[in-house]
Design a protein around this motif. Sequence first.
Motif, PDB file in Angstrom:
ATOM      1  N   TYR A  85       0.827  -1.204   0.000  1.00 17.76           N
ATOM      2  CA  TYR A  85       0.000   0.000   0.000  1.00 17.76           C
ATOM      3  C   TYR A  85       0.865   1.258   0.000  1.00 17.76           C
ATOM      4  CZ  TYR A  85      -3.731   3.266   1.142  1.00 17.76           C
ATOM      5  OH  TYR A  85      -4.607   4.305   1.101  1.00 17.76           O
ATOM      6  N   TYR A  86       1.849   1.311   0.881  1.00 16.54           N
ATOM      7  CA  TYR A  86       2.749   2.469   0.940  1.00 16.54           C
ATOM      8  C   TYR A  86       3.423   2.711  -0.408  1.00 16.54           C
ATOM      9  CZ  TYR A  86       2.840   2.830   6.108  1.00 16.54           C
ATOM     10  OH  TYR A  86       2.550   3.013   7.426  1.00 16.54           O
ATOM     11  N   THR A  87       3.931   1.639  -0.993  1.00 22.14           N
ATOM     12  CA  THR A  87       4.678   1.753  -2.241  1.00 22.14           C
ATOM     13  C   THR A  87       3.766   2.144  -3.402  1.00 22.14           C
ATOM     14  OG1 THR A  87       6.202   0.090  -1.376  1.00 22.14           O
ATOM     15  CG2 THR A  87       6.340   0.569  -3.725  1.00 22.14           C
ATOM     16  N   ALA A  88       2.615   1.504  -3.490  1.00 23.05           N
ATOM     17  CA  ALA A  88       1.665   1.836  -4.554  1.00 23.05           C
ATOM     18  C   ALA A  88       1.177   3.280  -4.406  1.00 23.05           C
ATOM     19  CB  ALA A  88       0.485   0.875  -4.523  1.00 23.05           C
ATOM     20  N   ASN A  89       0.953   3.708  -3.190  1.00 25.19           N
ATOM     21  CA  ASN A  89       0.509   5.080  -2.941  1.00 25.19           C
ATOM     22  C   ASN A  89       1.589   6.079  -3.359  1.00 25.19           C
ATOM     23  OD1 ASN A  89      -1.127   7.160  -2.090  1.00 25.19           O
ATOM     24  ND2 ASN A  89      -0.731   6.854   0.073  1.00 25.19           N
ATOM     25  N   ALA A  90       2.837   5.797  -3.021  1.00 26.84           N
ATOM     26  CA  ALA A  90       3.939   6.690  -3.407  1.00 26.84           C
ATOM     27  C   ALA A  90       4.073   6.760  -4.927  1.00 26.84           C
ATOM     28  CB  ALA A  90       5.244   6.220  -2.779  1.00 26.84           C
ATOM     29  N   TYR A  91       3.818   5.655  -5.598  1.00 26.62           N
ATOM     30  CA  TYR A  91       3.904   5.619  -7.058  1.00 26.62           C
ATOM     31  C   TYR A  91       2.739   6.379  -7.692  1.00 26.62           C
ATOM     32  CZ  TYR A  91       4.868   3.711 -11.699  1.00 26.62           C
ATOM     33  OH  TYR A  91       5.176   3.576 -13.031  1.00 26.62           O
ATOM     34  N   ALA A  92       1.520   6.060  -7.260  1.00 26.57           N
ATOM     35  CA  ALA A  92       0.321   6.649  -7.875  1.00 26.57           C
ATOM     36  C   ALA A  92       0.181   8.137  -7.585  1.00 26.57           C
ATOM     37  CB  ALA A  92      -0.920   5.901  -7.397  1.00 26.57           C
ATOM     38  N   SER A  93       0.662   8.585  -6.455  1.00 28.44           N
ATOM     39  CA  SER A  93       0.472   9.992  -6.072  1.00 28.44           C
ATOM     40  C   SER A  93       1.403  10.952  -6.817  1.00 28.44           C
ATOM     41  CB  SER A  93       0.660  10.158  -4.556  1.00 28.44           C
ATOM     42  OG  SER A  93       2.000   9.895  -4.201  1.00 28.44           O
ATOM     43  N   GLN A  94       2.240  10.445  -7.701  1.00 30.81           N
ATOM     44  CA  GLN A  94       3.163  11.305  -8.443  1.00 30.81           C
ATOM     45  C   GLN A  94       2.486  12.095  -9.555  1.00 30.81           C
ATOM     46  OE1 GLN A  94       7.036   9.518  -9.541  1.00 30.81           O
ATOM     47  NE2 GLN A  94       6.299   7.695  -8.469  1.00 30.81           N
ATOM     48  N   LEU A  95       1.363  11.600 -10.067  1.00 26.36           N
ATOM     49  CA  LEU A  95       0.720  12.238 -11.216  1.00 26.36           C
ATOM     50  C   LEU A  95      -0.533  13.007 -10.812  1.00 26.36           C
ATOM     51  CD1 LEU A  95       0.886   9.477 -13.994  1.00 26.36           C
ATOM     52  CD2 LEU A  95       2.472  11.357 -13.560  1.00 26.36           C
ATOM     53  N   ARG A  96      -0.763  14.065 -11.508  1.00 26.71           N
ATOM     54  CA  ARG A  96      -1.997  14.849 -11.388  1.00 26.71           C
ATOM     55  C   ARG A  96      -2.726  14.758 -12.725  1.00 26.71           C
ATOM     56  NH1 ARG A  96      -1.253  14.021  -6.908  1.00 26.71           N
ATOM     57  NH2 ARG A  96      -0.235  15.360  -5.426  1.00 26.71           N
ATOM     58  N   ASP A  97      -3.953  15.199 -12.722  1.00 23.31           N
ATOM     59  CA  ASP A  97      -4.767  15.172 -13.930  1.00 23.31           C
ATOM     60  C   ASP A  97      -4.023  15.851 -15.077  1.00 23.31           C
ATOM     61  OD1 ASP A  97      -7.049  14.587 -15.430  1.00 23.31           O
ATOM     62  OD2 ASP A  97      -7.910  16.567 -15.033  1.00 23.31           O
ATOM     63  N   GLY A  98      -3.912  15.166 -16.200  1.00 25.83           N
ATOM     64  CA  GLY A  98      -3.262  15.715 -17.378  1.00 25.83           C
ATOM     65  C   GLY A  98      -1.777  15.389 -17.478  1.00 25.83           C
ATOM     66  N   ASP A  99      -1.173  14.879 -16.403  1.00 22.53           N
ATOM     67  CA  ASP A  99       0.245  14.525 -16.449  1.00 22.53           C
ATOM     68  C   ASP A  99       0.461  13.295 -17.332  1.00 22.53           C
ATOM     69  OD1 ASP A  99       0.795  16.571 -14.688  1.00 22.53           O
ATOM     70  OD2 ASP A  99       1.163  15.274 -12.957  1.00 22.53           O
ATOM     71  N   ASN A 100       1.637  13.230 -17.932  1.00 19.25           N
ATOM     72  CA  ASN A 100       2.006  12.102 -18.774  1.00 19.25           C
ATOM     73  C   ASN A 100       2.602  10.990 -17.911  1.00 19.25           C
ATOM     74  OD1 ASN A 100       3.624  10.405 -20.601  1.00 19.25           O
ATOM     75  ND2 ASN A 100       3.064  11.933 -22.140  1.00 19.25           N
ATOM     76  N   TYR A 101       2.289   9.754 -18.231  1.00 16.50           N
ATOM     77  CA  TYR A 101       2.795   8.618 -17.468  1.00 16.50           C
ATOM     78  C   TYR A 101       4.325   8.538 -17.480  1.00 16.50           C
ATOM     79  CZ  TYR A 101      -1.998   6.976 -17.188  1.00 16.50           C
ATOM     80  OH  TYR A 101      -3.331   6.872 -16.917  1.00 16.50           O
ATOM     81  N   LYS A 102       4.957   9.144 -18.496  1.00 17.50           N
ATOM     82  CA  LYS A 102       6.420   9.159 -18.555  1.00 17.50           C
ATOM     83  C   LYS A 102       7.026   9.876 -17.359  1.00 17.50           C
ATOM     84  CE  LYS A 102       6.703  10.876 -22.715  1.00 17.50           C
ATOM     85  NZ  LYS A 102       7.207  11.411 -23.972  1.00 17.50           N
ATOM     86  N   ALA A 103       6.243  10.708 -16.687  1.00 11.22           N
ATOM     87  CA  ALA A 103       6.750  11.464 -15.536  1.00 11.22           C
ATOM     88  C   ALA A 103       6.893  10.605 -14.277  1.00 11.22           C
ATOM     89  CB  ALA A 103       5.827  12.652 -15.246  1.00 11.22           C
ATOM     90  N   LEU A 104       6.324   9.400 -14.289  1.00 10.56           N
ATOM     91  CA  LEU A 104       6.412   8.529 -13.108  1.00 10.56           C
ATOM     92  C   LEU A 104       7.854   8.114 -12.836  1.00 10.56           C
ATOM     93  CD1 LEU A 104       3.311   6.257 -13.729  1.00 10.56           C
ATOM     94  CD2 LEU A 104       3.633   7.821 -11.799  1.00 10.56           C
TER      95      LEU A 104
END
Length: 177
Positions: A85-104
């Motif tokens: 959960y911690y790891t998935a949350n840290a990963y998913a919380s990097q993007l905001r609406d409209g951000d490109n997945y390449k930014a992860l």
Amino acid sequence: PCNDVAFKKVFGDQQRPEALVEFLNSVLELDHPIQRIEIIDPKQPPVIKDLKGTILDIQAYDGTRKFIVEMQLQNESWFAKRVVYYTANAYASQLRDGDNYKALKPVIFLGVMDFAMFPTGDNPISRHLIFDQKTHDHTLKDIEFNFIELPKFNKTEDQLETLTDQWLFFLNWVHWK
């Protein structure tokens, strides 16, 4: 060094991140060693109302990867789920609406545990990656889990050979006789 206050003092000091850099470079099998790291806010608030937020022991960023470092003294049955959960949350919380997945950015979890989480094997450090079950290809590289099981480290002071041994000996002080 294994209680939360001492652990955060040694490894989570924003003014002195050198210990964290040395520790992570020593125990993780990184393709590119950390040169510089920024210790960031350990709070991961929920993005959506009513979702569970988290407070990590240490969260850091080296410009290309996020690191989560957790100290766990008690063997709680749900610890593995909390790690994911911690790891998935840290990963998913990097993007905001409209951000490109390449930014992860990749997220690397390191759990230091005062218990044996994995019943097999006697190596105190284990690395868990996402592999294809049949081909063992490691294509999904953005999330990895690393664990240090302190009870599996049995070296005495005169047996220490590497910097990793020295760090594990230091962290394993609770088991010194």
